[in-house]
Design an enzyme around this catalytic site. Structure first.
Site, mmCIF file in Angstrom:
data_model
loop_
_atom_site.group_PDB
_atom_site.id
_atom_site.type_symbol
_atom_site.label_atom_id
_atom_site.label_comp_id
_atom_site.label_asym_id
_atom_site.label_seq_id
_atom_site.Cartn_x
_atom_site.Cartn_y
_atom_site.Cartn_z
ATOM 1 N N SER A 1 8.177 -18.483 68.389
ATOM 2 C CA SER A 1 6.905 -19.109 67.968
ATOM 3 C C SER A 1 7.220 -20.356 68.744
ATOM 4 O O SER A 1 8.582 -21.235 68.756
ATOM 5 C CB SER A 1 7.425 -19.607 66.590
ATOM 6 O OG SER A 1 6.265 -20.644 66.170
ATOM 7 N N TYR B 1 11.939 -23.587 59.022
ATOM 8 C CA TYR B 1 10.525 -22.921 60.166
ATOM 9 C C TYR B 1 11.725 -23.190 61.620
ATOM 10 O O TYR B 1 11.778 -21.756 62.544
ATOM 11 C CB TYR B 1 9.604 -22.670 59.607
ATOM 12 C CG TYR B 1 8.599 -21.432 60.292
ATOM 13 C CD1 TYR B 1 9.003 -20.008 60.093
ATOM 14 C CD2 TYR B 1 8.591 -22.053 61.384
ATOM 15 C CE1 TYR B 1 8.797 -19.054 60.943
ATOM 16 C CE2 TYR B 1 7.454 -20.933 62.486
ATOM 17 C CZ TYR B 1 7.515 -19.556 62.027
ATOM 18 O OH TYR B 1 7.147 -18.074 63.220
#
Length: 253
Positions: A149, A162
């Site tokens: 990501s 995250y």
């Protein structure tokens, strides 16, 4: 240069929706037989039917890959029924965002279990098959693509854990790339920016409102954009490895 994947087998986690679903369709369209791995059997079965109707080959493997035994069994089933594994796409993941002070430990544990531990379980189990594929005459190369990501590159408020999982994926990916380089098993991370998928629908309240407002300001990527990136990575000539591919919406700052 040939861009087809005829004679190969791809193993795609998180294949029941979003990026995994699109990636499985794309790789099947290039000629790969695809093992579809996720928990939702009904969605996997529907995707198998779609791929087969288009003339491809697919195998549904319902599994919770956060469980090590289940992850290992899924890899073994794919190799046994499809004959080999040439491409591994570690796509399964979850994004539980929010302030550290407000989030629950359980939400952190879920992200670590799926974003990191499951990726490790599957990669470890698939590695002998990938190395064998790289030694074969089909392509002479095998591929691991870890879907990371933009959050693995840039830390942001509300994304702390995250961020931690995806920074970790990037570090693991590069270290493994170096370990496997001589064996022609290519390892790369694909790092999307904002993508319109179900991953964004998990949130409620102020966090959901913030995500909706953000997506209203940009033109987000679609899952097919990321699937195209995966296809690019795994169809390079044997001599070329893409260690990192960063795909962003054009107007995401």
């Amino acid at each position: 240069m040939s861009f087809n994947l005829n004679g190969t087998v791809a193993f795609v986690t998180g294949a029941s929706s979003g990026i995994g679903h699109a990636t499985a369709r794309t790789l099947a369209g290039l000629g790969a037989a695809v093992a579809l791995v996720a928990r939702r059997k009904d969605r996997l079965d529907a995707l198998v039917a779609e791929i087969e109707q288009a003339g491809g080959t697919a195998l549904a493997i319902p599994a919770d890959i956060t469980d090590r035994a289940s992850a290992e069994a899924a890899v073994a089933q794919a190799a046994a029924q499809l004959g080999r594994i040439d491409i591994l796409v570690n796509n399964a993941g979850v994004m539980n965002i929010g302030r550290v002070a407000d989030n629950t430990v359980e939400s952190w544990e879920q992200m670590i279990a799926l974003n990191q531990q499951a990726l490790l379980y599957v990669t470890k189990a698939a590695l002998p098959h990938l190395q064998a594929a790289a030694e074969s005459n089909t392509r002479g190369v095998a591929d691991i693509v870890n879907i990371s990501s933009y959050a693995g590159r840039v830390a942001s408020p509300n994304f702390a854990v995250y961020n931690m999982t995806k920074f970790g994926v990037n570090g693991f990916t590069e270290a493994l790339r170096q370990e496997l380089a001589a064996s022609h098993v290519r390892v790369g991370a694909l790092e999307p920016g904002a993508v319109e998928t179900e991953l964004n629908d998990r949130h409620e309240g102020a966090v959901r409102d913030e995500i909706s407002a953000f997506f209203a300001r940009i033109e987000p990527l679609q899952a097919d954009d990321i699937a195209d990136g995966v296809a690019y990575m795994v169809t390079r000539p044997r001599r070329a490895a893409v260690g990192e591919l960063w795909i962003m919406p054009t107007n995401q700052g």
